[in-house]
Write a protein that holds these residues in place. Structure first.
Motif, PDB file in Angstrom:
ATOM      1  N   VAL A 155       9.263   2.509  31.098  1.00 55.74           N
ATOM      2  CA  VAL A 155       9.253   2.805  32.532  1.00 55.74           C
ATOM      3  C   VAL A 155       9.937   1.679  33.307  1.00 55.74           C
ATOM      4  O   VAL A 155      10.711   1.932  34.232  1.00 55.74           O
ATOM      5  N   SER A 156       9.689   0.451  32.921  1.00 54.26           N
ATOM      6  CA  SER A 156      10.311  -0.684  33.593  1.00 54.26           C
ATOM      7  C   SER A 156      11.824  -0.657  33.434  1.00 54.26           C
ATOM      8  O   SER A 156      12.564  -0.902  34.398  1.00 54.26           O
ATOM      9  N   ILE A 161      13.695   2.015  32.850  1.00 58.67           N
ATOM     10  CA  ILE A 161      14.204   3.161  33.618  1.00 58.67           C
ATOM     11  C   ILE A 161      14.271   2.818  35.105  1.00 58.67           C
ATOM     12  O   ILE A 161      15.270   3.118  35.768  1.00 58.67           O
ATOM     13  N   LEU A 162      13.240   2.180  35.638  1.00 57.76           N
ATOM     14  CA  LEU A 162      13.250   1.800  37.055  1.00 57.76           C
ATOM     15  C   LEU A 162      14.380   0.825  37.353  1.00 57.76           C
ATOM     16  O   LEU A 162      15.084   0.966  38.357  1.00 57.76           O
ATOM     17  N   LEU A 163      14.588  -0.146  36.492  1.00 60.16           N
ATOM     18  CA  LEU A 163      15.680  -1.094  36.701  1.00 60.16           C
ATOM     19  C   LEU A 163      17.039  -0.395  36.624  1.00 60.16           C
ATOM     20  O   LEU A 163      17.946  -0.704  37.400  1.00 60.16           O
ATOM     21  N   ALA A 164      17.181   0.561  35.713  1.00 61.42           N
ATOM     22  CA  ALA A 164      18.438   1.293  35.588  1.00 61.42           C
ATOM     23  C   ALA A 164      18.721   2.127  36.846  1.00 61.42           C
ATOM     24  O   ALA A 164      19.867   2.180  37.322  1.00 61.42           O
ATOM     25  N   VAL A 165      17.701   2.762  37.377  1.00 62.90           N
ATOM     26  CA  VAL A 165      17.861   3.571  38.588  1.00 62.90           C
ATOM     27  C   VAL A 165      18.296   2.701  39.761  1.00 62.90           C
ATOM     28  O   VAL A 165      19.229   3.044  40.501  1.00 62.90           O
ATOM     29  N   PHE A 166      17.651   1.558  39.939  1.00 63.43           N
ATOM     30  CA  PHE A 166      18.019   0.687  41.049  1.00 63.43           C
ATOM     31  C   PHE A 166      19.377   0.030  40.823  1.00 63.43           C
ATOM     32  O   PHE A 166      20.110  -0.210  41.785  1.00 63.43           O
ATOM     33  N   ALA A 167      19.735  -0.253  39.590  1.00 65.91           N
ATOM     34  CA  ALA A 167      21.072  -0.782  39.299  1.00 65.91           C
ATOM     35  C   ALA A 167      22.139   0.247  39.672  1.00 65.91           C
ATOM     36  O   ALA A 167      23.187  -0.099  40.234  1.00 65.91           O
ATOM     37  N   PHE A 218       5.377  -5.197  42.083  1.00 71.17           N
ATOM     38  CA  PHE A 218       4.125  -4.633  41.601  1.00 71.17           C
ATOM     39  C   PHE A 218       4.222  -3.707  40.389  1.00 71.17           C
ATOM     40  O   PHE A 218       3.212  -3.481  39.725  1.00 71.17           O
ATOM     41  N   MET A 219       5.366  -3.128  40.095  1.00 72.44           N
ATOM     42  CA  MET A 219       5.391  -2.075  39.090  1.00 72.44           C
ATOM     43  C   MET A 219       6.043  -2.450  37.770  1.00 72.44           C
ATOM     44  O   MET A 219       5.842  -1.753  36.792  1.00 72.44           O
ATOM     45  N   LEU A 220       6.844  -3.502  37.740  1.00 73.79           N
ATOM     46  CA  LEU A 220       7.490  -3.854  36.481  1.00 73.79           C
ATOM     47  C   LEU A 220       6.497  -4.541  35.559  1.00 73.79           C
ATOM     48  O   LEU A 220       5.874  -5.526  35.919  1.00 73.79           O
ATOM     49  N   ASP A 221       6.352  -3.985  34.383  1.00 76.20           N
ATOM     50  CA  ASP A 221       5.432  -4.534  33.381  1.00 76.20           C
ATOM     51  C   ASP A 221       6.047  -4.281  32.007  1.00 76.20           C
ATOM     52  O   ASP A 221       5.818  -3.239  31.398  1.00 76.20           O
ATOM     53  N   PHE A 222       6.832  -5.229  31.551  1.00 80.75           N
ATOM     54  CA  PHE A 222       7.541  -5.041  30.288  1.00 80.75           C
ATOM     55  C   PHE A 222       6.624  -5.110  29.076  1.00 80.75           C
ATOM     56  O   PHE A 222       6.981  -4.647  28.006  1.00 80.75           O
TER      57      PHE A 222
END
Length: 80
Positions: free
Chosen positions: A36-37, A39-45, A26-30
């Motif tokens: 923001v997308s 940063i979120l991917l980097a945090v989860f990685a 729901f939140m990834l919107d490149f």
């Protein structure tokens, strides 16, 4: 000193996994929020990397009988 054995998967990991699914769905919107997308991917990685490294560390402890945490991780307790 805390003498609990290390866990491969914790309650916090379960929460992070659920959040990862929500973010991916729901939140990834490149197109509109590229920064923001990313940063979120980097945090989860980073989180996934720490889970993998923690499991590698635990496996090394369990395989090495000379490691100071081996008896504790193997569930045998410590000698007193």
């Amino acid at each position: 000193m805390n003498n609990k054995p290390l866990k491969r998967w914790t309650f916090l990991d379960t929460i992070n996994a659920a959040l990862l699914i929500v973010v991916l769905l729901f939140m990834l919107d490149f197109e509109n929020n590229r920064a923001v997308s990313i940063i979120l991917l980097a945090v989860f990685a980073f989180w996934i990397t720490t889970v993998i490294l923690r499991n590698v560390f635990i496996s090394k402890i369990e395989k090495d009988p000379n490691h100071p945490m081996h008896r504790q991780q193997a569930g045998k307790g410590e000698d007193k």
